[in-house]
Design a protein around this motif. Structure first.
Motif, PDB file in Angstrom:
ATOM      1  N   TRP A 229      99.071  22.387  35.942  1.00  0.00           N
ATOM      2  CA  TRP A 229      98.171  22.629  37.068  1.00  0.00           C
ATOM      3  C   TRP A 229      97.560  24.012  36.954  1.00  0.00           C
ATOM      4  O   TRP A 229      98.054  24.882  36.232  1.00  0.00           O
ATOM      5  CB  TRP A 229      98.917  22.493  38.402  1.00  0.00           C
ATOM      6  CG  TRP A 229     100.122  23.390  38.530  1.00  0.00           C
ATOM      7  CD1 TRP A 229     101.414  23.071  38.273  1.00  0.00           C
ATOM      8  CD2 TRP A 229     100.140  24.780  38.942  1.00  0.00           C
ATOM      9  NE1 TRP A 229     102.244  24.150  38.486  1.00  0.00           N
ATOM     10  CE2 TRP A 229     101.485  25.213  38.899  1.00  0.00           C
ATOM     11  CE3 TRP A 229      99.164  25.671  39.342  1.00  0.00           C
ATOM     12  CZ2 TRP A 229     101.865  26.501  39.236  1.00  0.00           C
ATOM     13  CZ3 TRP A 229      99.539  26.979  39.679  1.00  0.00           C
ATOM     14  CH2 TRP A 229     100.874  27.376  39.627  1.00  0.00           C
ATOM     15  N   ASP A 231      95.376  26.976  39.654  1.00  0.00           N
ATOM     16  CA  ASP A 231      95.047  27.244  41.060  1.00  0.00           C
ATOM     17  C   ASP A 231      94.367  28.595  41.195  1.00  0.00           C
ATOM     18  O   ASP A 231      94.784  29.584  40.584  1.00  0.00           O
ATOM     19  CB  ASP A 231      96.321  27.239  41.918  1.00  0.00           C
ATOM     20  CG  ASP A 231      96.040  27.600  43.369  1.00  0.00           C
ATOM     21  OD1 ASP A 231      95.399  26.785  44.048  1.00  0.00           O
ATOM     22  OD2 ASP A 231      96.444  28.693  43.802  1.00  0.00           O
ATOM     23  N   ASP A 233      93.544  31.346  44.090  1.00  0.00           N
ATOM     24  CA  ASP A 233      93.824  31.778  45.458  1.00  0.00           C
ATOM     25  C   ASP A 233      92.901  32.942  45.781  1.00  0.00           C
ATOM     26  O   ASP A 233      93.155  34.080  45.379  1.00  0.00           O
ATOM     27  CB  ASP A 233      95.291  32.193  45.591  1.00  0.00           C
ATOM     28  CG  ASP A 233      95.647  32.588  47.023  1.00  0.00           C
ATOM     29  OD1 ASP A 233      94.768  32.505  47.897  1.00  0.00           O
ATOM     30  OD2 ASP A 233      96.805  32.977  47.258  1.00  0.00           O
TER      31      ASP A 233
END
Length: 353
Positions: A229, A231, A233
């Motif tokens: 994964w 990500d 932020d």
């Protein structure tokens, strides 16, 4: 909480890196009641020694259970310390146990007096109400609370790691090895909307599900990982982070994933992505945003959290337009920014040390 529950509602609170949020879900006729209680919490907080001592021990026990007895959480804490160094984000949100143990009632009340005031708060209401009704209630319950001399919430510019930082943690309770990589990138407060949108798209291209580049390469083709994964932020008052995580397949050393992930990021930085790939990811992200707006809790939560970290309503409202405008070159530029010194960590069973 008992009063809210008796009216058929629910309430809770959470603390992040940049804000603390208190929220209630309750029928519209009881809105005045919960606003009155929140105003009372802000203006007239009373803490006695017995309840403070009890709650302090509750927090310490929560840290033991959620952090100190969870190798993955301990690794995440060490990763933040290494990445942020002298920045506020290096510190655990809940503090270290020695700090918690030393807190007093006077400390709590001084903190409350310094930060809890109308001029340092955002009130967000969503539901079967009108702006006029909410404004009248806000003026009634919060209008008489005096302002506080709250200081600026400074984060400062972080020192970028001069070289990759590597952290390894082994524990007998680890059943599944993990590998993580995190780097510092602009947030919505420190970068432009275009940069943030490109980083969001890059995260989806690299690790957004089973069609992502990392999943196809590491899980399906090379079979050296069970999952992958990525990500971004960007909801932060200071800089944001771009993270990648991989679960290695049995027989694959967690440390072997470093070069594999770096190669995928560098491929995007050097050669970009295809128009079809970008179009597919944009459509999926835009659809997800549409569904998110249908959620009576998620939509206002996203707006409130963005405002709390210095972003604007326009940043949130125009997010779809920013995603739709992302170009292949924007994604390539985002990958070049991510292809930089970072902190990475491995979590392995004790026997692999």
């Amino acid at each position: 909480s008992k009063i809210v529950a008796a009216k058929g509602g629910s309430d809770n609170a959470m603390t992040g890196r940049d804000f603390t949020a208190y929220y209630q879900r309750i029928a519209a006729p009881h809105l005045a009641m919960v606003m009155e209680m929140e105003a009372d919490r802000m203006a007239n907080l009373a803490i006695d020694e017995e309840s403070f001592t009890h709650e302090r021990e509750v927090v310490r026990e929560e840290r033991r259970q959620r952090i100190e007895n969870e190798p993955a959480a301990m690794l995440s804490e060490r990763l933040a310390l290494a990445l942020w160094m002298n920045q506020p984000y290096a510190r655990p949100i809940g503090g270290f146990d020695s700090e918690i143990a030393g807190l007093t009632v006077a400390d709590a009340l001084a903190f409350h007096k310094r930060w809890y005031a109308p001029n340092n708060a955002i009130l967000f209401v969503a539901g079967d109400v009108t702006p006029a009704e909410v404004r009248a209630l806000a003026e009634t319950h919060f209008g008489g609370i005096p302002r506080a001399a709250t200081p600026p919430r400074l984060r400062g510019a972080p020192d970028a790691p001069p070289a990759d930082i590597r952290i390894a943690l082994s524990a007998p309770t680890v059943r599944q090895p993990q590998w993580y990589r995190t780097g510092i990138v602009p947030s919505c407060a420190t970068g432009s909307a275009r940069e943030g949108a490109a980083l969001e798209v890059l995260a989806d291209i690299l690790g957004g599900g089973t069609t992502s580049r990392l999943y196809r390469s590491l899980v399906l083709d090379k079979k050296i990982a069970l999952s992958a994964w990525a990500d971004y932020d960007g909801d932060a008052l200071g800089p944001g982070t771009f993270s990648v995580g991989v679960t290695p397949a049995p027989g694959t050393a967690a440390t072997a994933l470093d070069a594999e992930v770096a190669a995928e990021i560098r491929a995007v930085a050097e050669r970009g992505v295809t128009d079809a790939e970008l179009a597919r990811v944009r459509e999926r992200m835009l659809a997800a945003q549409v569904y998110a707006r249908d959620d009576l809790f998620r939509a206002p939560q996203a707006l409130a959290e963005s405002l709390a970290v210095g972003c604007t309503v326009a940043d949130v409202e125009n997010f779809n337009d920013a995603i739709a405008a992302v170009t292949v070159e924007d994604v390539r530029a985002a990958a070049k920014r991510v292809d930089a010194p970072h902190a990475q960590a491995t979590l392995t069973p004790e026997a692999e040390r």
